[in-house]
Design a protein around this motif. Structure first.
Motif, PDB file in Angstrom:
ATOM      1  N   THR A   1    -119.341  51.624  -4.238  1.00 40.22           N
ATOM      2  CA  THR A   1    -119.115  50.191  -4.034  1.00 40.22           C
ATOM      3  C   THR A   1    -117.709  49.804  -4.464  1.00 40.22           C
ATOM      4  O   THR A   1    -117.057  48.986  -3.812  1.00 40.22           O
ATOM      5  CB  THR A   1    -120.162  49.365  -4.813  1.00 40.22           C
ATOM      6  N   ILE A   2    -117.231  50.404  -5.531  1.00 42.00           N
ATOM      7  CA  ILE A   2    -115.866  50.128  -5.985  1.00 42.00           C
ATOM      8  C   ILE A   2    -114.854  50.498  -4.908  1.00 42.00           C
ATOM      9  O   ILE A   2    -113.903  49.748  -4.639  1.00 42.00           O
ATOM     10  CB  ILE A   2    -115.576  50.887  -7.296  1.00 42.00           C
ATOM     11  N   ILE A   3    -115.067  51.636  -4.248  1.00 41.49           N
ATOM     12  CA  ILE A   3    -114.089  52.100  -3.253  1.00 41.49           C
ATOM     13  C   ILE A   3    -114.361  51.537  -1.859  1.00 41.49           C
ATOM     14  O   ILE A   3    -113.692  51.851  -0.890  1.00 41.49           O
ATOM     15  CB  ILE A   3    -114.051  53.643  -3.230  1.00 41.49           C
ATOM     16  N   ARG A   4    -115.411  50.710  -1.744  1.00 47.38           N
ATOM     17  CA  ARG A   4    -115.748  49.998  -0.511  1.00 47.38           C
ATOM     18  C   ARG A   4    -116.422  50.861   0.543  1.00 47.38           C
ATOM     19  O   ARG A   4    -116.427  50.519   1.725  1.00 47.38           O
ATOM     20  CB  ARG A   4    -114.518  49.308   0.098  1.00 47.38           C
ATOM     21  N   LEU A   5    -117.008  51.990   0.127  1.00 46.14           N
ATOM     22  CA  LEU A   5    -117.889  52.695   1.046  1.00 46.14           C
ATOM     23  C   LEU A   5    -119.172  51.882   1.228  1.00 46.14           C
ATOM     24  O   LEU A   5    -119.830  51.966   2.262  1.00 46.14           O
ATOM     25  CB  LEU A   5    -118.211  54.093   0.516  1.00 46.14           C
ATOM     26  N   TYR A   6    -119.545  51.129   0.196  1.00 45.77           N
ATOM     27  CA  TYR A   6    -120.595  50.119   0.279  1.00 45.77           C
ATOM     28  C   TYR A   6    -119.975  48.757  -0.003  1.00 45.77           C
ATOM     29  O   TYR A   6    -119.083  48.651  -0.855  1.00 45.77           O
ATOM     30  CB  TYR A   6    -121.698  50.347  -0.767  1.00 45.77           C
ATOM     31  N   GLU A   7    -120.434  47.746   0.713  1.00 45.84           N
ATOM     32  CA  GLU A   7    -120.022  46.383   0.392  1.00 45.84           C
ATOM     33  C   GLU A   7    -120.838  45.880  -0.789  1.00 45.84           C
ATOM     34  O   GLU A   7    -122.026  46.189  -0.920  1.00 45.84           O
ATOM     35  CB  GLU A   7    -120.222  45.463   1.606  1.00 45.84           C
ATOM     36  N   ALA A   8    -120.220  45.126  -1.665  1.00 49.61           N
ATOM     37  CA  ALA A   8    -120.922  44.571  -2.816  1.00 49.61           C
ATOM     38  C   ALA A   8    -121.887  43.481  -2.369  1.00 49.61           C
ATOM     39  O   ALA A   8    -121.561  42.678  -1.490  1.00 49.61           O
ATOM     40  CB  ALA A   8    -119.920  44.009  -3.816  1.00 49.61           C
ATOM     41  N   THR A   9    -123.067  43.448  -2.967  1.00 52.03           N
ATOM     42  CA  THR A   9    -124.005  42.352  -2.718  1.00 52.03           C
ATOM     43  C   THR A   9    -123.475  41.070  -3.336  1.00 52.03           C
ATOM     44  O   THR A   9    -123.546  39.989  -2.744  1.00 52.03           O
ATOM     45  CB  THR A   9    -125.388  42.693  -3.299  1.00 52.03           C
ATOM     46  N   SER A  10    -122.936  41.193  -4.542  1.00 52.74           N
ATOM     47  CA  SER A  10    -122.264  40.075  -5.213  1.00 52.74           C
ATOM     48  C   SER A  10    -121.423  40.638  -6.344  1.00 52.74           C
ATOM     49  O   SER A  10    -121.458  41.836  -6.627  1.00 52.74           O
ATOM     50  CB  SER A  10    -123.279  39.047  -5.744  1.00 52.74           C
ATOM     51  N   GLY A  11    -120.689  39.768  -7.006  1.00 52.14           N
ATOM     52  CA  GLY A  11    -119.802  40.217  -8.069  1.00 52.14           C
ATOM     53  C   GLY A  11    -118.398  40.456  -7.553  1.00 52.14           C
ATOM     54  O   GLY A  11    -118.090  40.200  -6.382  1.00 52.14           O
ATOM     55  N   GLN A  12    -117.553  40.971  -8.411  1.00 51.13           N
ATOM     56  CA  GLN A  12    -116.139  41.119  -8.063  1.00 51.13           C
ATOM     57  C   GLN A  12    -115.588  42.444  -8.558  1.00 51.13           C
ATOM     58  O   GLN A  12    -115.923  42.913  -9.647  1.00 51.13           O
ATOM     59  CB  GLN A  12    -115.337  39.967  -8.684  1.00 51.13           C
ATOM     60  N   VAL A  13    -114.756  43.053  -7.719  1.00 48.56           N
ATOM     61  CA  VAL A  13    -113.993  44.239  -8.106  1.00 48.56           C
ATOM     62  C   VAL A  13    -112.532  43.935  -7.836  1.00 48.56           C
ATOM     63  O   VAL A  13    -112.161  43.609  -6.710  1.00 48.56           O
ATOM     64  CB  VAL A  13    -114.415  45.491  -7.306  1.00 48.56           C
ATOM     65  N   LYS A  14    -111.705  44.008  -8.879  1.00 49.43           N
ATOM     66  CA  LYS A  14    -110.272  43.802  -8.713  1.00 49.43           C
ATOM     67  C   LYS A  14    -109.546  45.101  -9.027  1.00 49.43           C
ATOM     68  O   LYS A  14    -109.800  45.735 -10.054  1.00 49.43           O
ATOM     69  CB  LYS A  14    -109.768  42.690  -9.645  1.00 49.43           C
ATOM     70  N   PHE A  15    -108.653  45.483  -8.128  1.00 51.68           N
ATOM     71  CA  PHE A  15    -107.844  46.686  -8.324  1.00 51.68           C
ATOM     72  C   PHE A  15    -106.382  46.284  -8.259  1.00 51.68           C
ATOM     73  O   PHE A  15    -105.933  45.727  -7.257  1.00 51.68           O
ATOM     74  CB  PHE A  15    -108.161  47.732  -7.253  1.00 51.68           C
ATOM     75  N   ASP A  16    -105.670  46.549  -9.342  1.00 51.32           N
ATOM     76  CA  ASP A  16    -104.262  46.127  -9.416  1.00 51.32           C
ATOM     77  C   ASP A  16    -104.133  44.625  -9.184  1.00 51.32           C
ATOM     78  O   ASP A  16    -103.184  44.164  -8.552  1.00 51.32           O
ATOM     79  CB  ASP A  16    -103.423  46.886  -8.383  1.00 51.32           C
ATOM     80  N   GLY A  17    -105.114  43.863  -9.650  1.00 50.90           N
ATOM     81  CA  GLY A  17    -105.093  42.415  -9.531  1.00 50.90           C
ATOM     82  C   GLY A  17    -105.567  41.869  -8.202  1.00 50.90           C
ATOM     83  O   GLY A  17    -105.651  40.654  -8.035  1.00 50.90           O
ATOM     84  N   GLU A  18    -105.877  42.745  -7.233  1.00 46.37           N
ATOM     85  CA  GLU A  18    -106.305  42.296  -5.908  1.00 46.37           C
ATOM     86  C   GLU A  18    -107.805  42.467  -5.736  1.00 46.37           C
ATOM     87  O   GLU A  18    -108.382  43.464  -6.181  1.00 46.37           O
ATOM     88  CB  GLU A  18    -105.569  43.071  -4.816  1.00 46.37           C
ATOM     89  N   ASP A  19    -108.437  41.524  -5.061  1.00 42.60           N
ATOM     90  CA  ASP A  19    -109.878  41.554  -4.812  1.00 42.60           C
ATOM     91  C   ASP A  19    -110.190  42.647  -3.782  1.00 42.60           C
ATOM     92  O   ASP A  19    -109.742  42.580  -2.638  1.00 42.60           O
ATOM     93  CB  ASP A  19    -110.338  40.183  -4.307  1.00 42.60           C
ATOM     94  N   VAL A  20    -110.970  43.637  -4.196  1.00 43.83           N
ATOM     95  CA  VAL A  20    -111.290  44.763  -3.314  1.00 43.83           C
ATOM     96  C   VAL A  20    -112.170  44.331  -2.153  1.00 43.83           C
ATOM     97  O   VAL A  20    -111.981  44.769  -1.008  1.00 43.83           O
ATOM     98  CB  VAL A  20    -111.983  45.893  -4.121  1.00 43.83           C
ATOM     99  N   HIS A  21    -113.152  43.468  -2.414  1.00 48.12           N
ATOM    100  CA  HIS A  21    -114.144  43.122  -1.400  1.00 48.12           C
ATOM    101  C   HIS A  21    -113.822  41.835  -0.644  1.00 48.12           C
ATOM    102  O   HIS A  21    -114.654  41.352   0.123  1.00 48.12           O
ATOM    103  CB  HIS A  21    -115.535  43.029  -2.038  1.00 48.12           C
ATOM    104  N   GLY A  22    -112.633  41.311  -0.833  1.00 45.49           N
ATOM    105  CA  GLY A  22    -112.237  40.148  -0.042  1.00 45.49           C
ATOM    106  C   GLY A  22    -111.869  40.561   1.371  1.00 45.49           C
ATOM    107  O   GLY A  22    -111.766  41.743   1.703  1.00 45.49           O
ATOM    108  N   LYS A  23    -111.691  39.579   2.229  1.00 48.80           N
ATOM    109  CA  LYS A  23    -111.303  39.879   3.609  1.00 48.80           C
ATOM    110  C   LYS A  23    -109.927  40.522   3.622  1.00 48.80           C
ATOM    111  O   LYS A  23    -108.985  40.035   3.004  1.00 48.80           O
ATOM    112  CB  LYS A  23    -111.293  38.606   4.452  1.00 48.80           C
ATOM    113  N   LYS A  24    -109.823  41.617   4.376  1.00 50.79           N
ATOM    114  CA  LYS A  24    -108.559  42.337   4.434  1.00 50.79           C
ATOM    115  C   LYS A  24    -108.234  42.708   5.876  1.00 50.79           C
ATOM    116  O   LYS A  24    -109.126  43.011   6.663  1.00 50.79           O
ATOM    117  CB  LYS A  24    -108.617  43.618   3.585  1.00 50.79           C
ATOM    118  N   SER A  25    -106.953  42.683   6.179  1.00 53.56           N
ATOM    119  CA  SER A  25    -106.503  43.140   7.488  1.00 53.56           C
ATOM    120  C   SER A  25    -106.516  44.663   7.513  1.00 53.56           C
ATOM    121  O   SER A  25    -106.678  45.314   6.476  1.00 53.56           O
ATOM    122  CB  SER A  25    -105.089  42.627   7.758  1.00 53.56           C
TER     123      SER A  25
END
Length: 309
Positions: free
Chosen positions: A55-79
């Motif tokens: 889930t941290i590496i985004r092989l799974y999407e989080a059901t809820s909660g937050q993961v920040k890597f280097d200050g950036e939201d991992v599970h937010g919308k990304k291009s």
């Protein structure tokens, strides 16, 4: 303490298991990982360790909660470009090297896949040279580049998996039980290789395993998981010297030692979850500096008293 590289806050990953309802594989994890450290995550099979890493590496999407890597939201919308950049910073070493390497690809193409995707080499000559360099870094020979995975031992295949992860020069590597499928004689070699690579390249690790003795050897801090929750978190030496949560004590009591006299008298501590008062809310609380335990308010006072805090 170095600055935070990864921040996990109230992370949940639930699965719909049909008639059985919702499986709460990860159910409210909160922890941080600092630059340059190895954070060990331990617990019995099925406790949610691997799901946490995926889930941290985004092989799974989080059901809820937050993961920040280097200050950036991992599970937010990304291009697409943002996802590509994220994937370069964070890599994963999988448990079973036999199933994680494509049997139809040569070692050259397996390791170079990340180089190709991220356009890190300009031509075939550079590609070949970089793969050969990576093979030598992980203790293999450049002549191995043109072979297929089935031609290697389990330990060699895991070295190929490590080289593949290193190819894109990541900052953070999730090692998901990377030694559990290997012979005991090979496990120490792979762990020592991971330690050397950390020193040489300034890597940060999340090391997931169920072998507590190996986790202690490699990790700076250790988090103990039980059925989707983290029940204890402390510096490695502190956790082993002064375990507080009954489940941690149970795990530690199961570690065998090469001492026949000790083994003959060793008592296994069985963990009974019913000892906790279900009517009281259990939260992660700091019993001592840098030593956190999931406990109820009454247990919190009990643990502090027992440890003279």
């Amino acid at each position: 303490m170095n600055e935070k590289l990864l921040e996990v806050k109230d992370l949940k990953r639930h699965f719909n298991s049909g008639r059985k309802g919702v499986l709460k594989a990860v159910d409210g994890l909160t922890f941080d990982i600092y630059k340059g450290e190895t954070f060990g995550l331990v617990g019995e099979s099925g406790c949610g360790k691997s799901t946490t890493g995926r889930t941290i590496i985004r092989l799974y999407e989080a059901t809820s909660g937050q993961v920040k890597f280097d200050g950036e939201d991992v599970h937010g919308k990304k291009s697409t470009s943002e996802l590509r950049a994220f994937n370069r910073k964070m890599q994963m070493i999988f448990q079973d090297p036999s199933s994680s390497l494509n049997p139809r690809m040569t070692v050259l193409d397996i390791i170079a896949e990340g180089l190709d995707n991220h356009k890190l080499v300009n031509n075939a000559k550079e590609r070949q040279a970089r793969v050969e360099e990576l093979l030598e870094i992980v203790g293999l020979n450049k002549e191995h580049a043109n072979r297929f995975p089935h031609e290697f031992s389990g330990g060699q295949r895991q070295r190929i998996g490590i080289a593949r992860a290193l190819a894109v020069e990541p900052k953070f590597i999730i090692a998901d039980e990377p030694i559990s499928a290997l012979d005991v004689s090979i496990q120490a070699q792979v762990v020592n290789l991971l330690k050397k690579l950390q020193r040489d390249f300034g890597l940060t690790y999340l090391f997931i395993a169920h072998d507590l003795s190996m986790v202690k050897y490699l990790s700076d801090r250790i988090g103990v998981m039980y059925f989707g929750n983290m029940v204890e978190l402390a510096d490695s030496d502190e956790l082993y010297r002064n375990p507080i949560h009954p489940y941690t004590k149970s795990l530690l009591s199961a570690i065998p030692l090469p001492d026949p006299i000790y083994e003959k008298s060793r008592k296994r501590i069985a963990y009974d979850p019913s000892i906790h008062n279900a009517d009281e809310p259990a939260e992660f609380r700091e019993i001592k500096p840098r030593h956190w335990v999931r406990c109820t308010p009454s247990e919190f006072e009990q643990y502090k008293a027992e440890h003279g805090v």
